[in-house]
Write an enzyme that holds these catalytic residues in place. Structure first.
Site, short mmCIF file in Angstrom:
data_model
loop_
_atom_site.label_atom_id
_atom_site.label_comp_id
_atom_site.label_asym_id
_atom_site.label_seq_id
_atom_site.Cartn_x
_atom_site.Cartn_y
_atom_site.Cartn_z
N THR A 1 0.82 -1.21 0.00
CA THR A 1 0.00 0.00 0.00
C THR A 1 0.85 1.26 0.00
O THR A 1 0.48 2.28 -0.61
CB THR A 1 -0.90 0.01 1.27
OG1 THR A 1 -1.78 -1.11 1.18
CG2 THR A 1 -1.68 1.28 1.42
N THR B 1 1.88 -4.55 4.37
CA THR B 1 1.75 -4.93 5.79
C THR B 1 1.22 -6.35 5.97
O THR B 1 1.49 -6.98 7.00
CB THR B 1 0.79 -3.97 6.53
OG1 THR B 1 -0.47 -3.96 5.85
CG2 THR B 1 1.35 -2.57 6.60
N ASP B 2 0.48 -6.86 4.97
CA ASP B 2 -0.22 -8.13 5.19
C ASP B 2 0.71 -9.27 5.58
O ASP B 2 0.38 -10.07 6.46
CB ASP B 2 -1.02 -8.52 3.94
CG ASP B 2 -2.25 -7.63 3.75
OD1 ASP B 2 -2.63 -6.95 4.72
OD2 ASP B 2 -2.82 -7.63 2.65
N1 ASP Z 1 -2.43 -5.64 0.77
C1 ASP Z 1 -1.39 -4.72 1.12
C2 ASP Z 1 -0.09 -5.49 1.17
O1 ASP Z 1 0.17 -6.17 2.11
C3 ASP Z 1 -1.68 -4.06 2.43
C4 ASP Z 1 -0.65 -3.09 2.90
O2 ASP Z 1 0.39 -2.86 2.35
O3 ASP Z 1 -0.91 -2.48 3.96
O4 ASP Z 1 0.68 -5.41 0.24
#
Ligand code: ASP
Length: 355
Positions: free
Chosen positions: A26, A102-103
């Site tokens: 993200t 983050t995932d």
């Molecule tokens: N779906 C995204 C990822 O993990 C979520 C994020 O970056 O916060 O790449």
């Protein structure tokens, strides 16, 4: 891969150099009016997005990976690629910041912590809950502070945090202790079983007794093998014999992270115990971790975990599932069929992942 040099206020007198590896997530998204969707931004424009970077007194280079990933698509081969990138540039830079979705950030941080032996330089992962293109983005603070932490030196001019860590929303956490615990708020990560390595407020306060010490005379080594013939099996009231049996009889299955209740407890029904027993007899390694966010497995404390102990399940103590599954992949990759060695090392702390 494209290498970008960020024009900062670094001078010949401030020789610390940080390599940023941008993997996607993200963090780097901006809204494309034409496509009416979020698209990855061009990292060459990072100074337009975060002009404050120009004031930092260390040098920053950014390596943009060819394939930018939503971290849901991260696979063990990407971890090996990342570790190789760092291995090849280890002598060239003083520290590394990985911008990551983050995932699966906690999985990547855990995997890297095992792949790197005798790490003497900071490897700080960060990301954002809101894209850099959003007015209320958390990307800017996360990124700048992660860079500052990566570049920080102690009074002996040694890196302040020579380990794999996650910096997010004011908190610096040991990478293999962290979990994503929040998908909507900014405080995405927590490490229930290990103290913060640092907290960033007006100043960045380092919790020095809990930071891994600089391993000066040991040579840095990057391992290059992971075996992903593993599964995480979360038990639940109602789990059936056929579900358990199907999972445990997967071809080539070598390791199971069994997510049990509370302090490591599981059903005592004969069909359940027999299925586990058969799997261990076939040489499948069963590692018992708790479904709870905090606390640890104490196999044998209750009758409902004593059976597991007798059957030879390895107690995962206070390992997170993320650390447990990556540690299993790592040890299976290193030691193959040497089950006793793997079981022994699973119970030991290799990189500060368990207490
Ligand atoms: N779906 C995204 C990822 O993990 C979520 C994020 O970056 O916060 O790449």
């Amino acid at each position: 891969m494209k290498l970008i040099t960020v024009d900062t206020a670094a001078s010949a007198h401030s020789p610390v150099s940080v390599l940023v590896i941008y993997t996607g997530g993200t963090f780097g998204m901006v809204y494309d009016r034409r496509l009416e969707t979020l698209v990855p931004f061009n990292f060459e424009q990072i100074l337009d997005r975060i002009p404050e970077l120009a004031r930092l007194r260390f040098s920053i280079s950014v390596l943009v990976l060819d394939e930018l990933l939503d971290s849901s698509n991260m696979q063990p081969e990407h971890w090996l690629h990342l570790s190789q990138i760092i291995a090849e540039r280890y002598d060239q830079y003083d520290s590394f910041v990985i911008v990551h979705g983050t995932d699966t950030m906690a999985y990547t941080a855990s995997a890297l912590s095992f792949l790197f032996e005798n790490l003497n330089k900071p490897v700080i992962l960060t990301g954002a809950q809101l894209p850099i293109g959003a007015a209320r983005t958390d990307a800017v603070e996360n990124f700048i502070t992660a860079l500052e932490i990566a570049a920080a030196r102690d009074e002996y001019n040694q890196p302040m945090v020579p380990e794999v860590a996650i910096y997010f929303h004011s908190l610096l956490l040991r990478g293999n202790r962290a979990r994503k615990q929040e998908s909507s708020q900014f405080n995405a990560f927590q490490s229930e079983n290990y103290p913060l390595l640092a907290e960033a407020g007006v100043t960045i306060d380092y919790n020095r007794p809990y930071i891994r010490s600089y391993q000066s005379d040991q040579p840095f080594r990057v391992h290059q093998k992971l075996d992903s013939n593993v599964v995480i099996l979360k038990i639940f009231p109602g789990i059936s014999a056929s579900v358990l049996h199907s999972i445990l009889s997967i071809e080539n299955l070598k390791g199971v992270v069994l997510e049990t209740y509370g302090a490591g407890n599981a059903p005592t029904a004969p069909w359940f115990l027999e299925a586990l027993q058969k799997a261990t007899e076939r040489g499948v390694i069963l590692l018992n971790v708790s479904q709870c966010m905090g606390g640890k497995v104490m196999q044998g404390r209750y009758q409902t975990s004593k059976y597991l102990n007798d059957m030879g399940l390895v107690s995962g103590a206070d390992l997170t599932s993320e650390a447990a599954v990556t540690k299993l992949m790592f040890l299976l990759g290193q030691y193959g069929d040497d089950i006793e060695r793997i079981r022994k090392e699973l119970s030991e702390s290799l990189r500060g992942e368990l207490s």
